[in-house]
Design a protein around this motif. Structure first.
Motif, short mmCIF file in Angstrom:
data_model
loop_
_atom_site.label_atom_id
_atom_site.label_comp_id
_atom_site.label_asym_id
_atom_site.label_seq_id
_atom_site.Cartn_x
_atom_site.Cartn_y
_atom_site.Cartn_z
N ALA A 122 0.74 -1.23 0.13
CA ALA A 122 0.06 0.09 -0.06
C ALA A 122 0.98 1.24 -0.21
O ALA A 122 0.71 2.25 -0.63
N ARG A 123 1.94 1.36 0.85
CA ARG A 123 2.87 2.42 0.85
C ARG A 123 3.45 2.68 -0.51
O ARG A 123 3.30 3.84 -0.78
N ILE A 124 3.92 1.73 -1.24
CA ILE A 124 4.49 1.92 -2.44
C ILE A 124 3.27 2.21 -3.56
O ILE A 124 3.64 3.30 -4.51
N GLY A 125 2.28 1.71 -3.35
CA GLY A 125 1.40 1.91 -4.33
C GLY A 125 0.72 3.47 -4.07
O GLY A 125 0.71 4.22 -5.35
N PHE A 126 0.37 4.05 -2.92
CA PHE A 126 -0.05 5.47 -2.77
C PHE A 126 1.07 6.34 -3.02
O PHE A 126 0.88 7.38 -3.53
N ASP A 127 2.63 5.90 -2.99
CA ASP A 127 3.51 6.57 -3.41
C ASP A 127 3.31 6.95 -4.87
O ASP A 127 4.24 7.85 -5.51
N HIS A 128 2.84 6.24 -5.44
CA HIS A 128 2.53 6.32 -7.13
C HIS A 128 1.18 6.86 -7.44
O HIS A 128 1.12 7.01 -8.63
N LEU A 129 0.36 6.87 -6.76
CA LEU A 129 -0.98 7.24 -7.15
C LEU A 129 -1.26 8.70 -7.15
O LEU A 129 -1.25 9.76 -6.08
N THR A 130 -1.21 9.43 -8.30
CA THR A 130 -1.18 10.63 -8.54
C THR A 130 -2.56 11.32 -8.21
O THR A 130 -2.65 12.51 -7.69
N TRP A 131 -3.65 10.54 -8.04
CA TRP A 131 -5.08 11.02 -7.69
C TRP A 131 -4.96 11.66 -6.34
O TRP A 131 -5.73 12.48 -5.91
N THR A 132 -4.00 11.04 -5.49
CA THR A 132 -3.94 11.37 -4.15
C THR A 132 -2.34 12.01 -3.78
O THR A 132 -1.69 11.84 -2.75
N GLY A 133 -1.93 12.56 -4.96
CA GLY A 133 -0.71 13.35 -4.49
C GLY A 133 0.63 12.65 -4.86
O GLY A 133 1.83 13.17 -4.80
N ALA A 134 0.58 11.46 -5.00
CA ALA A 134 1.46 10.36 -4.93
C ALA A 134 2.63 10.78 -4.20
O ALA A 134 2.54 11.28 -2.93
N ALA A 135 4.12 10.76 -4.26
CA ALA A 135 5.22 10.73 -3.33
C ALA A 135 5.32 12.43 -2.86
O ALA A 135 5.78 12.73 -1.82
N GLY A 136 4.58 13.36 -3.55
CA GLY A 136 4.61 14.76 -3.15
C GLY A 136 3.93 15.15 -2.11
O GLY A 136 3.53 16.08 -1.55
N GLY A 137 2.85 14.16 -1.81
CA GLY A 137 2.28 14.45 -0.35
C GLY A 137 0.63 14.79 -0.88
O GLY A 137 0.50 15.45 -2.13
#
Lengths: 325, 241, 290
Positions: A122-137
């Motif tokens: 999940a951590r890696i997935g959300f780190d790449h999910l642009t809909w929720t800001g990806a790694a930028g927060g």
């Protein structure tokens, strides 16, 4: 009235009026304490009651936080409504983890690692999910207009103090009821000896899945709170294994399987962390890591000296019933 | 009327035959003993009946319905409760909790479950020790707890796996007395694996003898004990010359 | 050209995987015998990387030479750690062992942070850019040496467990500690030796790793997880399984960074972990449950 009840009522009253004498900093410390107590209580349902060691509870914190925050940011849905889909999402995740684990007889350490693996995915997935800001927060809007909108969980330190206190108390109440219920007893039996539990008619798989469901649902709310308290989410932080570890520490230090263990544990650990910060600052030690070194040593000492947790030892001394777990 | 019926039940572990084509019938309201030397497959047979192991061939019927393929908890709910040869109490829980959780199999009200546990606790002389942790009990007490907990699930049939082993003779007599009273007063059917022969001869209506997983004799205790095949299996063939 | 690149990446993954496998082997040996999960394993590996870095920087020791003294040092650390602290936790439940070792892990990471700071350290090797050419395929010399080192250490460990009296005693101890104690084996000493050997693997792996990756404190928890993933995929307690798991993970991650994105590579290994847990809960080479 029993001695224990007097202590409880006095403590509760003290917590209700305490904010009058607190500054912003102290309030924030207590919010952390209540949050840790709440999340610890949720984890304790799985580990303390049903004997399922989860080291990946950051999964539910993160999913809950991201779900409610995304619904709020993208669709303007109040977190008071958004918490339901957030809970549902976490329960689905919990069922997947639990089903895999129980269907394929993955137990003990293996199960713990399965939970870690899911949190990491999940951590890696959300780190790449642009809909929720990806790694930028992922940032929740904070503006003057929304300041007092309690229904959007917008408020000051005092608001979050009472909200987190309420959550911690609610969790205590839920766990108290669960512990006394038929299901609670069946969980304990399952925890003690699954084979023997089956032999007296307990559907162990179902009992375990229900424990995961309740624990995941409760933990998701800790995530929703986190999102609206901090107003920013970074997958690398919220899903991190260190968060899972933080969640398990309070109940373990306080006493696994007890009702007050998570609370006592949180009351010890959070102030301990803060005190160490203060102490290192006062001593003029400005180096990173010093505080954490003492924290780590502290954990080792506590688990060596009070393996069953601090609370059962205290309770026995005070003559309160929960000495047995 | 037959309560339990096994038809050609077999189980092998990696080629080793543990239970070999066993068929037997237990009549309702009787006490049925399964005996045999160590390694004869008795405990495996129990595990097959209770659903803890799956069988390779054959069928098991309980109370007129097939139960092989069901989970252990489902079989318990059908009215078939078991004890374990190596006792498995819930160690961190009190004796009272142990038994009350057994009652909860059929009683959803927790307070009532604790109240109803008294009957089973008293039957096995554990009432005075109800506040103790199960882990603090002596082995004979743990054996009794195991039986009390199984009985608490209100079974039609109780499977007892060497519950007398490790008990002193007066304790054996006491348990025998308790079981006889249960069988006589409530019509509880009992199937027991037992090495303590005084318990077998004084309780059992029928005895079934296993050796190397297969049936070698069945009948009333006195008749079975005289069977040369049975004596041979216990003493080794040389003893008969 | 793409084919050559693919082969190159696969070989890289394979070689890296052997070094990871050696690290995981240490974890597997400790769990297989002492039945304690070393949650500070990655921390020890990174500590060994720092040790190798310091040996290279201050003593001008090549990591491939420093490997032996570092492994010896970590053997002593492991021996003492088991004898003094972990031994008291042998019969305690999983979560208590977990807290003890997590506490230790936190201490190690932050000591490294305190001493060396958060920045990655780099060891300069004169032959760092040497490579072998297999036709169009290019293979780094350091990686080949590191993988060779890992195989050598692993082979030595296999030989120890297979042929030495102590090794056989440790295996007996793993199968049945009570029985081992009954026949007069000093179980506590054997446990300490095993923990020492486990950390020696970890130390050797750290010395090798420093030639293919730069140590930072934040690498430590990731390595702990990596070691776990490898060991579970290979089968907890199986020594060849750890190496096999290392290679599987090394190759899978290499492929993932080529096909998807480097940042997604550990997702692939966790995905693989879940698949393996479902298909073979005891790992590729693990013994079956019953």
């Amino acid at each position: 009235m029993k001695k224990a009840e007097v202590v409880a009522i006095v403590a509760l009253l003290a917590l209700l009026v305490a904010p009058l004498a607190m500054d912003r900093y102290l309030l924030s410390v207590f919010v952390l304490v209540f949050w840790a107590a709440y999340a610890g209580q949720a984890w304790n349902v799985m580990m303390g009651f049903a004997g399922l060691l989860s080291l990946g509870h950051s999964l539910y914190v993160g999913l809950g936080a991201y779900a409610a925050a995304a619904l709020f940011v993208h669709f303007g849905i109040s977190p008071l409504l958004g918490l339901f889909p957030a809970m549902a999402l976490c329960m689905i995740a919990g069922v997947v983890v639990g089903w895999l684990g129980f269907r394929f007889r993955i137990e003990g350490v293996y199960f713990a690692l399965l939970t870690i693996a899911f949190a990491e995915v999940a951590r890696i997935g959300f780190d790449h999910l642009t809909w929720t800001g990806a790694a930028g927060g992922f940032f929740l809007p904070v503006s003057r207009e929304t300041a007092g909108q309690w229904w959007n969980l917008r408020g000051g330190p005092l608001f979050f103090y009472y909200l987190s206190l309420g959550m911690a108390l609610a969790a205590l109440g839920i766990c108290w009821a669960l512990r006394r219920s038929r299901l609670g007893h069946q969980w304990l039996a399952t925890r003690e000896d699954a084979e023997a539990a089956r032999a007296i008619g307990i559907n162990v798989t179902r009992a375990r899945i229900v424990a995961v469901l309740i624990s995941a649902a409760m933990t998701s709310l800790a995530g929703v709170f986190y999102a609206f308290y901090y107003n920013n989410l970074f997958a690398a932080q919220i899903f991190d294994m260190s968060r899972s570890i933080d969640i398990v520490l309070a109940p373990i230090v306080g006493g696994i399987g007890t009702l007050f263990g998570p609370i006592i544990g949180a009351l010890i650990l959070i102030p301990l962390g803060e005190l160490l910060t203060e102490a290192t600052r006062a001593l003029g030690i400005n180096a990173p890591g010093v505080k954490a070194i003492f924290y780590g040593l502290g954990l080792m000492v506590i688990i060596a000296l009070a393996p069953g947790g601090v609370w059962p030892a205290i309770a026995r001394r005070l003559g309160i019933g929960e000495g047995r777990r | 009327m037959s309560l339990l019926r096994l038809d050609g039940v077999s189980k092998r572990f990696r080629g080793l035959v543990a239970v070999d084509n066993v068929s037997l019938t237990v009549e309702a309201g009787t006490v049925f003993a399964i005996i045999g030397p160590n390694g004869a497959g008795k405990t495996t047979l129990f595990s097959l009946i209770a659903g803890a192991l799956s069988l390779d061939t054959g069928a098991i019927a309980f109370d007129g319905a097939r139960i092989n393929g069901l989970r252990p908890d489902q079989i318990c709910m059908r009215g078939l409760a078991r004890t374990f040869q190596i006792v498995r109490p819930f160690p961190a829980l009190s004796v009272h909790e142990n038994v009350a959780i057994g009652v909860m199999a059929r009683e959803s009200n927790v307070a009532l479950a604790f109240a109803r546990a008294e009957e089973s606790l008293r039957a096995f002389d554990l009432w005075d020790k109800r506040e103790q942790r199960a882990s603090a009990l002596t082995l004979p007490d743990r054996k009794r707890l195991e039986m009390a907990r199984a009985l608490a699930t209100r079974p039609k049939m109780l499977l007892l796996d060497e519950t007398m082993a490790g008990l002193r003779p007066p304790e054996v007599d006491r348990v025998v007395e308790t079981l006889r009273a249960l069988n006589r007063d409530t019509g509880l059917t009992i199937v027991m694996i037992e090495h303590v022969m005084r318990a077998v001869t004084s309780l059992a209506d029928r005895v079934h003898v296993l050796n190397h997983g297969a049936t070698i004799a069945e009948g009333p205790p006195k008749q079975v004990m005289r069977d040369p095949k049975v004596i041979a299996s216990y003493l080794g063939a040389e003893a008969l010359g | 050209m793409t084919l050559a690149l693919t082969i190159e990446v696969l070989i890289q993954g394979l070689l890296n995987g052997l070094v990871y496998g050696l690290m995981a082997l240490g974890l597997s040996v400790i769990f297989g015998v002492v039945r304690v999960v070393n949650f500070a394993h990655g921390e020890f590996a990174v500590l060994a990387m720092y040790t190798a870095f310091m040996a290279a920087t201050y003593l001008h020791l090549d990591p491939f030479i420093a490997l032996a003294p570092i492994a010896a040092l970590f053997f002593v650390i492991g021996y003492v750690l088991q004898k003094t602290i972990v031994a008291k936790f042998i019969d305690r439940p999983d979560h208590q062992q977990f807290i003890l070792l997590i506490g230790l892990a936190i201490v190690i990471v932050n000591v490294m942070l305190l001493v060396s700071g958060p920045d990655a350290r780099h060891v300069n090797l004169s032959y760092a850019y040497d490579a072998y050419f297999l036709g169009p395929v290019l293979v780094d010399k350091t990686r080949v040496l590191a993988a060779g080192g890992a195989l050598t250490v692993a082979a030595a460990l296999f030989a120890f467990f297979r042929f030495s009296m102590t090794g056989v005693a440790i295996r007996a101890c793993a199968d049945n500690p009570t029985g081992a104690a009954v026949v007069g084996l000093d179980v506590r000493r054997l446990y300490a030796l095993t923990f020492g050997l486990g950390l020696a693997c970890c130390g050797a792996a750290g010395a090798l790793l420093v030639t293919i990756a730069d140590p930072t404190p934040t690498l430590a928890p990731a390595f702990t997880l990596l070691a776990f993933t490898i060991v579970i995929i290979g089968g907890l307690g199986s020594m060849p399984g750890a190496l096999l798991g290392g290679v599987v993970i090394g190759v899978a991650e290499a492929l993932a960074s080529l096909v998807v994105a480097p940042s997604m590579k550990s997702m692939v290994s966790f995905g693989l972990l879940v698949v393996i847990l479902v298909l073979r809960p005891r790992g590729l080479m693990g013994r079956s449950a019953s």
